[in-house]
Design a protein around this motif. Structure first.
Motif, short mmCIF file in Angstrom:
data_model
loop_
_atom_site.label_atom_id
_atom_site.label_comp_id
_atom_site.label_asym_id
_atom_site.label_seq_id
_atom_site.Cartn_x
_atom_site.Cartn_y
_atom_site.Cartn_z
N THR A 189 28.81 36.38 40.26
CA THR A 189 28.58 37.72 40.80
C THR A 189 27.55 38.53 40.39
O THR A 189 27.22 38.45 39.19
CB THR A 189 29.83 38.63 40.31
OG1 THR A 189 31.16 37.81 40.51
CG2 THR A 189 29.84 39.97 41.01
N HIS A 229 30.12 32.20 44.71
CA HIS A 229 30.97 33.10 45.55
C HIS A 229 30.32 32.91 47.09
O HIS A 229 30.76 33.79 47.84
CB HIS A 229 31.14 34.23 44.97
CG HIS A 229 31.76 34.42 43.86
ND1 HIS A 229 33.01 34.37 43.43
CD2 HIS A 229 31.20 34.59 42.47
CE1 HIS A 229 33.30 34.46 42.11
NE2 HIS A 229 32.22 34.35 41.68
N HIS A 276 28.84 36.90 48.79
CA HIS A 276 30.14 37.21 47.47
C HIS A 276 31.30 37.34 48.72
O HIS A 276 32.06 38.31 48.68
CB HIS A 276 29.97 38.35 47.09
CG HIS A 276 30.81 38.29 45.72
ND1 HIS A 276 30.59 38.15 44.57
CD2 HIS A 276 32.26 38.58 45.83
CE1 HIS A 276 31.76 38.16 43.77
NE2 HIS A 276 32.73 38.32 44.40
N THR A 277 31.57 36.33 49.34
CA THR A 277 32.97 36.18 50.50
C THR A 277 33.82 35.27 49.84
O THR A 277 34.89 35.27 50.38
CB THR A 277 32.35 35.61 51.71
OG1 THR A 277 31.79 34.50 51.61
CG2 THR A 277 31.40 36.68 52.41
N PRO A 310 36.46 34.71 46.73
CA PRO A 310 37.07 35.04 45.44
C PRO A 310 37.00 33.86 44.43
O PRO A 310 37.05 32.69 44.84
CB PRO A 310 38.36 35.41 45.80
CG PRO A 310 38.72 34.65 47.09
CD PRO A 310 37.43 34.44 47.97
N HIS A 312 39.45 32.52 42.84
CA HIS A 312 40.43 31.44 42.94
C HIS A 312 40.41 30.61 44.07
O HIS A 312 41.16 29.48 44.28
CB HIS A 312 41.87 31.99 42.84
CG HIS A 312 42.16 32.97 43.87
ND1 HIS A 312 41.44 34.07 44.20
CD2 HIS A 312 43.15 32.74 44.74
CE1 HIS A 312 41.98 34.77 45.26
NE2 HIS A 312 43.05 33.82 45.66
N ARG A 313 39.49 30.86 44.85
CA ARG A 313 39.18 30.32 46.27
C ARG A 313 37.94 29.42 46.17
O ARG A 313 37.57 28.78 47.13
CB ARG A 313 39.50 30.94 47.44
CG ARG A 313 40.62 31.74 47.73
CD ARG A 313 41.75 30.73 47.92
NE ARG A 313 41.70 30.17 49.04
CZ ARG A 313 41.93 30.60 50.35
NH1 ARG A 313 42.50 31.81 50.46
NH2 ARG A 313 41.81 29.83 51.30
N GLY A 334 42.20 35.80 38.41
CA GLY A 334 41.55 36.65 39.28
C GLY A 334 42.30 36.59 40.54
O GLY A 334 43.46 35.94 40.73
N PRO A 335 41.89 37.27 41.69
CA PRO A 335 40.47 38.11 41.50
C PRO A 335 40.92 39.65 40.82
O PRO A 335 40.04 40.31 40.45
CB PRO A 335 40.21 38.19 43.15
CG PRO A 335 41.61 38.32 43.70
CD PRO A 335 42.30 37.36 42.91
N ARG A 336 42.14 39.93 40.60
CA ARG A 336 42.55 41.19 40.08
C ARG A 336 41.82 41.06 38.69
O ARG A 336 41.85 39.78 37.77
CB ARG A 336 43.90 41.48 39.84
CG ARG A 336 44.96 40.39 38.97
CD ARG A 336 46.02 41.02 38.74
NE ARG A 336 46.98 40.14 38.08
CZ ARG A 336 46.95 40.16 36.63
NH1 ARG A 336 46.34 40.56 35.93
NH2 ARG A 336 47.95 39.30 36.06
N THR A 387 35.79 32.51 36.50
CA THR A 387 35.10 31.18 36.92
C THR A 387 34.74 29.98 36.02
O THR A 387 34.08 29.26 36.55
CB THR A 387 33.84 31.80 37.88
OG1 THR A 387 33.07 32.38 36.79
CG2 THR A 387 34.25 32.51 39.07
#
Length: 248
Positions: free
Chosen positions: A11, A54, A58-59, A61, A63-64, A164-166, A187
């Protein structure tokens, strides 16, 4: 032609300042496509590959992120050393906002991610030694480079990798503190383990964006403050990487 070094930006680090770009590639892998183009160029006379974890906008998150595709693609391009740059929250008292940390341990709290190249039918099962998750010689090169670049860094610390993402609750951070985590990020894993499976040297440059929940003296975590702190930290990254490469 192989890469002398690969950098995976987190990030706030979506392009690599100072990199003289010669090409952009996005190789397909057995695990799908990486997060975006791998930007290849020269820095301090060395061939460097850069990938925004990302995506450049930054698209994706945490966990993806397709960690397997990212690591496999860099390996296929000839990278044998990887620096992962990660935005994190600070737990330990000397790891507050704007601090740069070169951690030496990690605890994995993530779940539901593809954590190994063994996670496909017919793959050889590898039981990697992960006692020391970050490659010691590469860590030392980073530490020495930071000194030459005049950038203060903290040597060592335990990175707690969450889903994440929280952001985390105060209770979760208290538990992580008891476990021995000094930093919290989203990450760090399985990236480090995947690099180990492919025999790549891997080290982390953790940029502290904020105090973790319940730490420091902040009442609430502000996203504006996070990005402002990250911008200041991120400006130090190219200086350290350039100093590392210039000494080789």
């Amino acid at each position: 032609m192989s890469l002398d070094l690969a950098v995976i930006g987190g990030t706030g680090l979506y392009q690599f300042p100072g990199l003289e770009v010669t090409e952009r590639v996005r190789p397909e892998t057995p695990y799908g496509a990486p997060s975006g183009d791998i930007v290849i160029g020269t820095l301090a006379g060395k061939r460097v590959g850069f990938l925004a974890r990302h995506g450049e906008s930054h698209t994706i998150p945490p966990h993806r992120v397709n960690y397997r595709a990212n690591v496999h693609a860099l390996h296929a391009l000839g990278a044998r050393r990887v620096i992962g740059v990660n935005a994190v929250g600070g737990i330990r008292a000397d790891m507050g906002p704007k601090v740069v940390v070169i951690p030496d341990q990690i605890i994995d709290y993530t779940h539901g991610r593809f954590t190994s190249f063994c996670d496909v039918d017919g793959a050889k099962v590898e039981h990697i030694d992960f006692s020391e998750p970050y490659t010691a010689p590469l860590r030392q090169l980073l530490l020495a480079a930071a000194t030459r670049a005049g950038v203060a860094v903290v040597d060592g610390g335990c990175y707690g990798a969450t889903q994440g993402p929280r952001l985390e609750t105060r209770a979760e951070i208290t538990r992580m503190q008891r476990d021995g985590s000094d930093l919290v990020g989203m990450t760090g894993m399985p990236e480090a383990a995947l690099a180990r499976e492919l025999g790549m040297a891997y080290a982390c440059m953790a940029l502290v964006a904020n105090w973790a929940a319940g730490c420091g003296d902040q009442a609430e975590i502000s996203l504006d403050e996070i990005f402002a702190n990250l911008a200041e930290c991120t400006s130090q990254v190219p200086r350290i990487i350039q100093a590392l490469l210039a000494a080789e």
